[in-house]
Design a protein around this motif. Sequence first.
Motif, mmCIF file in Angstrom:
data_model
loop_
_atom_site.group_PDB
_atom_site.id
_atom_site.type_symbol
_atom_site.label_atom_id
_atom_site.label_comp_id
_atom_site.label_asym_id
_atom_site.label_seq_id
_atom_site.Cartn_x
_atom_site.Cartn_y
_atom_site.Cartn_z
ATOM 1 N N MET A 1 3.144 -9.072 44.033
ATOM 2 C CA MET A 1 3.328 -7.647 44.357
ATOM 3 C C MET A 1 3.405 -6.909 43.289
ATOM 4 O O MET A 1 3.786 -7.043 42.363
ATOM 5 C CB MET A 1 4.548 -7.456 45.226
ATOM 6 N N THR A 2 2.679 -5.630 43.267
ATOM 7 C CA THR A 2 2.672 -4.859 42.262
ATOM 8 C C THR A 2 3.945 -3.984 42.260
ATOM 9 O O THR A 2 4.416 -3.471 43.164
ATOM 10 C CB THR A 2 1.580 -3.806 42.314
ATOM 11 N N VAL A 3 4.688 -3.901 40.957
ATOM 12 C CA VAL A 3 5.884 -3.093 40.681
ATOM 13 C C VAL A 3 5.422 -1.635 40.884
ATOM 14 O O VAL A 3 4.557 -1.060 40.007
ATOM 15 C CB VAL A 3 6.596 -3.396 39.765
ATOM 16 N N ILE A 4 5.929 -0.864 41.773
ATOM 17 C CA ILE A 4 5.703 0.495 42.080
ATOM 18 C C ILE A 4 6.511 1.553 40.795
ATOM 19 O O ILE A 4 7.636 1.119 40.386
ATOM 20 C CB ILE A 4 6.101 1.043 43.234
ATOM 21 N N ASN A 5 5.645 2.234 40.065
ATOM 22 C CA ASN A 5 6.374 3.178 39.573
ATOM 23 C C ASN A 5 6.033 4.723 39.980
ATOM 24 O O ASN A 5 5.125 5.202 40.181
ATOM 25 C CB ASN A 5 5.501 3.190 37.945
ATOM 26 N N LYS A 6 7.112 5.218 40.594
ATOM 27 C CA LYS A 6 7.143 6.512 41.211
ATOM 28 C C LYS A 6 6.420 7.464 40.397
ATOM 29 O O LYS A 6 5.834 8.624 41.040
ATOM 30 C CB LYS A 6 8.815 6.733 41.621
ATOM 31 N N MET A 7 6.889 7.561 39.294
ATOM 32 C CA MET A 7 6.154 8.735 38.415
ATOM 33 C C MET A 7 4.650 8.426 38.317
ATOM 34 O O MET A 7 3.665 9.492 38.590
ATOM 35 C CB MET A 7 6.393 8.710 36.941
ATOM 36 N N ASN A 8 4.061 7.255 38.506
ATOM 37 C CA ASN A 8 2.559 6.849 38.486
ATOM 38 C C ASN A 8 1.911 7.600 39.669
ATOM 39 O O ASN A 8 0.887 7.906 39.719
ATOM 40 C CB ASN A 8 2.226 5.442 38.264
ATOM 41 N N VAL A 9 2.581 7.050 40.736
ATOM 42 C CA VAL A 9 2.206 7.672 42.047
ATOM 43 C C VAL A 9 2.006 9.092 42.221
ATOM 44 O O VAL A 9 1.202 9.864 42.797
ATOM 45 C CB VAL A 9 3.002 7.073 43.346
ATOM 46 N N GLU A 10 2.970 9.757 41.792
ATOM 47 C CA GLU A 10 3.104 11.333 41.886
ATOM 48 C C GLU A 10 2.237 11.862 40.970
ATOM 49 O O GLU A 10 1.221 12.789 41.195
ATOM 50 C CB GLU A 10 4.677 11.734 41.401
ATOM 51 N N GLU A 11 1.868 11.123 39.786
ATOM 52 C CA GLU A 11 1.182 11.652 38.766
ATOM 53 C C GLU A 11 -0.519 11.416 39.248
ATOM 54 O O GLU A 11 -1.180 12.531 39.262
ATOM 55 C CB GLU A 11 1.237 10.855 37.361
ATOM 56 N N MET A 124 -5.136 9.110 52.547
ATOM 57 C CA MET A 124 -5.558 8.485 53.633
ATOM 58 C C MET A 124 -4.629 7.064 53.506
ATOM 59 O O MET A 124 -4.802 6.421 52.534
ATOM 60 C CB MET A 124 -6.933 8.263 53.187
ATOM 61 N N ILE A 125 -4.068 6.884 54.572
ATOM 62 C CA ILE A 125 -3.368 5.639 54.718
ATOM 63 C C ILE A 125 -3.974 4.596 55.826
ATOM 64 O O ILE A 125 -4.032 5.040 56.923
ATOM 65 C CB ILE A 125 -1.784 5.850 55.028
ATOM 66 N N TYR A 126 -4.308 3.382 55.460
ATOM 67 C CA TYR A 126 -5.329 2.625 56.424
ATOM 68 C C TYR A 126 -5.019 1.240 56.107
ATOM 69 O O TYR A 126 -4.468 0.685 55.182
ATOM 70 C CB TYR A 126 -6.755 2.835 56.032
ATOM 71 N N GLU A 127 -5.487 0.399 57.016
ATOM 72 C CA GLU A 127 -5.278 -0.980 57.031
ATOM 73 C C GLU A 127 -6.845 -1.838 57.075
ATOM 74 O O GLU A 127 -7.594 -1.352 57.630
ATOM 75 C CB GLU A 127 -4.474 -1.541 58.159
ATOM 76 N N ALA A 128 -6.819 -2.846 56.710
ATOM 77 C CA ALA A 128 -7.735 -4.102 56.757
ATOM 78 C C ALA A 128 -9.201 -3.559 56.325
ATOM 79 O O ALA A 128 -9.808 -4.276 55.483
ATOM 80 C CB ALA A 128 -7.733 -4.562 58.047
ATOM 81 N N ARG A 129 -9.846 -2.570 56.952
ATOM 82 C CA ARG A 129 -11.368 -2.489 56.735
ATOM 83 C C ARG A 129 -11.504 -1.757 55.297
ATOM 84 O O ARG A 129 -11.378 -0.454 55.027
ATOM 85 C CB ARG A 129 -11.927 -1.311 57.835
ATOM 86 N N SER A 153 -2.416 -4.366 52.076
ATOM 87 C CA SER A 153 -2.102 -5.189 51.150
ATOM 88 C C SER A 153 -3.346 -6.347 51.400
ATOM 89 O O SER A 153 -3.742 -6.923 50.318
ATOM 90 C CB SER A 153 -0.794 -5.957 50.992
ATOM 91 N N SER A 154 -3.897 -6.405 52.543
ATOM 92 C CA SER A 154 -4.667 -7.662 52.974
ATOM 93 C C SER A 154 -6.236 -7.443 52.315
ATOM 94 O O SER A 154 -6.943 -8.009 51.769
ATOM 95 C CB SER A 154 -5.095 -7.616 54.585
ATOM 96 N N ALA A 155 -6.548 -6.211 52.068
ATOM 97 C CA ALA A 155 -7.836 -5.954 51.403
ATOM 98 C C ALA A 155 -7.651 -5.154 49.871
ATOM 99 O O ALA A 155 -8.523 -4.369 49.335
ATOM 100 C CB ALA A 155 -8.581 -4.669 52.337
ATOM 101 N N ILE A 156 -6.207 -5.295 49.192
ATOM 102 C CA ILE A 156 -5.995 -4.738 48.029
ATOM 103 C C ILE A 156 -7.129 -5.119 47.011
ATOM 104 O O ILE A 156 -7.338 -3.968 46.110
ATOM 105 C CB ILE A 156 -4.758 -5.123 47.604
ATOM 106 N N THR A 157 -7.496 -6.181 46.725
ATOM 107 C CA THR A 157 -8.526 -6.712 45.648
ATOM 108 C C THR A 157 -9.642 -6.059 45.851
ATOM 109 O O THR A 157 -10.330 -5.432 44.912
ATOM 110 C CB THR A 157 -8.636 -7.889 45.501
ATOM 111 N N SER A 185 -0.568 -0.342 44.624
ATOM 112 C CA SER A 185 0.793 -1.011 44.900
ATOM 113 C C SER A 185 0.670 -1.312 46.345
ATOM 114 O O SER A 185 0.423 -0.890 47.423
ATOM 115 C CB SER A 185 1.938 -0.151 44.627
ATOM 116 N N THR A 186 1.243 -2.630 46.422
ATOM 117 C CA THR A 186 1.502 -3.337 47.974
ATOM 118 C C THR A 186 2.919 -3.151 48.391
ATOM 119 O O THR A 186 3.188 -3.504 49.605
ATOM 120 C CB THR A 186 1.215 -4.749 47.971
ATOM 121 N N ASP A 187 3.694 -2.329 47.600
ATOM 122 C CA ASP A 187 5.032 -1.751 48.002
ATOM 123 C C ASP A 187 5.097 -0.703 49.143
ATOM 124 O O ASP A 187 4.423 0.279 48.659
ATOM 125 C CB ASP A 187 5.861 -1.541 46.755
ATOM 126 N N ARG A 188 5.982 -0.879 49.949
ATOM 127 C CA ARG A 188 5.918 -0.065 51.121
ATOM 128 C C ARG A 188 6.601 1.451 50.456
ATOM 129 O O ARG A 188 6.295 2.286 51.066
ATOM 130 C CB ARG A 188 6.827 -0.427 52.223
#
Length: 419
Positions: A1-11, A124-129, A153-157, A185-188
Motif C-alpha cells: 500500500m502506498t503511504v499517503i502524503n496529504k500535502m502531495n494530494v493537495e498539491e 474522477m473516482i472510479y473502479e476496475a476499468r 486499487s485493482s488497476a493501480i499499476t 495511493s490505494t489508501d481510502r
Amino acid sequence: MTVINKMNVEEQAIQAKKAAKTLSLLKTEEKNAALLTLADVLDTEYESILTANKADLEKGSNKGYDAAYIDRLTLTKERVEEFAQGLRDVAKLEDPTGIVDSDWTLDNQLNVQKVTVPLGVIGMIYEARPNVTVDATGLALKSGNAIVLKGGSSAITSNKQIVEVMHRGLEKTKIPKEAVQFIDSTDREATQQLFTMKQHIDVLIPRGGGSLIQAVVNNATVPVLETGVGNCHIYIDAEADVEKALAILVNAKTDRPAVCNAVETAIIHKDWLETNKDALIQAFNENNINVHGDEAAVQVFPGAVLAREDDWANEYLSRDIAVKTVNHLDNAIDHIDTYGTKHSEAIITENVQTAETFMKLVDAAALYHNASTRFTDGGALGFGAEIGISTQKLHARGPMGLPALTTIKYMMNGNGQIR
C-alpha cells in the motif's frame, strides 16, 4: 500500500487548477492536436501498458476476482488501440466551450452573452476499468478541463503506467502535463481528501458500483455529478408485439449483461404472459437466462426460483433476470417507482397512448418505447463519447458527453454604463 502524503494530494489538485487556467486559453485546434498526440503515444507504447496490466491481473487472480471482473480489468493490444481511437474520435467532436448560447442587448446598450466554459477541475473516482483513465482524460481535455484521477486499487499499476505514457505525450503539446493528475495511493484517505477539496476541485464524478457512488454522494462537500447503477426494467404490455418483445428483452439482457444499461427486471402483463409463455420460455432457455420470479412467474418458468425482496432491487450484471407479473400499467409503474434507479426504463406495446402515459409518469434519465435499454450510451446516442451516465436531475442527466463537462458565464460588454 502506498503511504499517503496529504500535502502531495493537495498539491496535485493545486497543480491541476493552475493547468486548467492554461487549458482555458487554448484553441480548439491545439486541444485536438494534443489528443491526437496522446493517441499516437498510446499506440507506440502499448507494450509497457500491457506489462503493467499483467501485474494487476496476477494480483486479481490471487485475490479470487471473478471472470467478469478480470475481463473488465484485462488489457490487450487491441483494447489499447481502442483507447487511442477513442481519443481520435473525441478530437473530431465539436468543441463544447466558447459557444454563445444567447446574445442580447439591453435598453442601455449593455450587451449580454451567455457563453459555455469549462467546469475547471474534474475529480474522477472510479473502479476496475483502465479504459476510464483514457476516456475521462480525453473528454476532460477536449472540454478544457483539468482532471484528477483516482482509480481503484485493482488497476493501480495499469492506470499509473497509462498516465505516465500520456504525460510523455503531453510534453509534446500545448497542454501542460499537470492537467492530468493521478493519485497513486490505494489508501481510502486519499479518496476522502478529494471529497472535501472544494477550493481546488470543481466537481466530482464517481463511476463504479453502488457503494462507491453512495460514499461519494453522502460524504463529499465538492459538488457531485452522480452516476448511477442500473436496475433497469422492461415492461411488456398486454398489447406488446411478440417478436419485438422477445428480441428487445433478449438483447437488453444478453448483449452485455455486466453493463449498467442491461435490463435486470422484466415486468410482464399477465394476459400477454398467458398467451405467449411458450415463446418466452424458449427464448430464455436458448439464451441461458435464469429467472427469479414472483409466485405467478415461478408457476410459468421451469427452474425459476422465487424472488426475494432484494431480487427486485438487484443489479445482477449476469444472465439472471427478475420477472414481475402485473395486471395493469399502473402496477408496472409502481414497481419501477419502488425499485428503479432512475437509469433506463422501457415499455413494449403497440398502444401509443399507453406508451405515452408510461413515458410521462416514469422517472428515469432514459425512457424507451419498443427499443432496448442498451442504447443508453454516449456513443450509441450519437454523443461520440461519455464520461458516465447521470441519474440525477441537476446540471446533466443521462449519458454525459462533452457538453455536460461545461458550465456557463454571462459576459457583459459595455461602454461606460452604470446603474
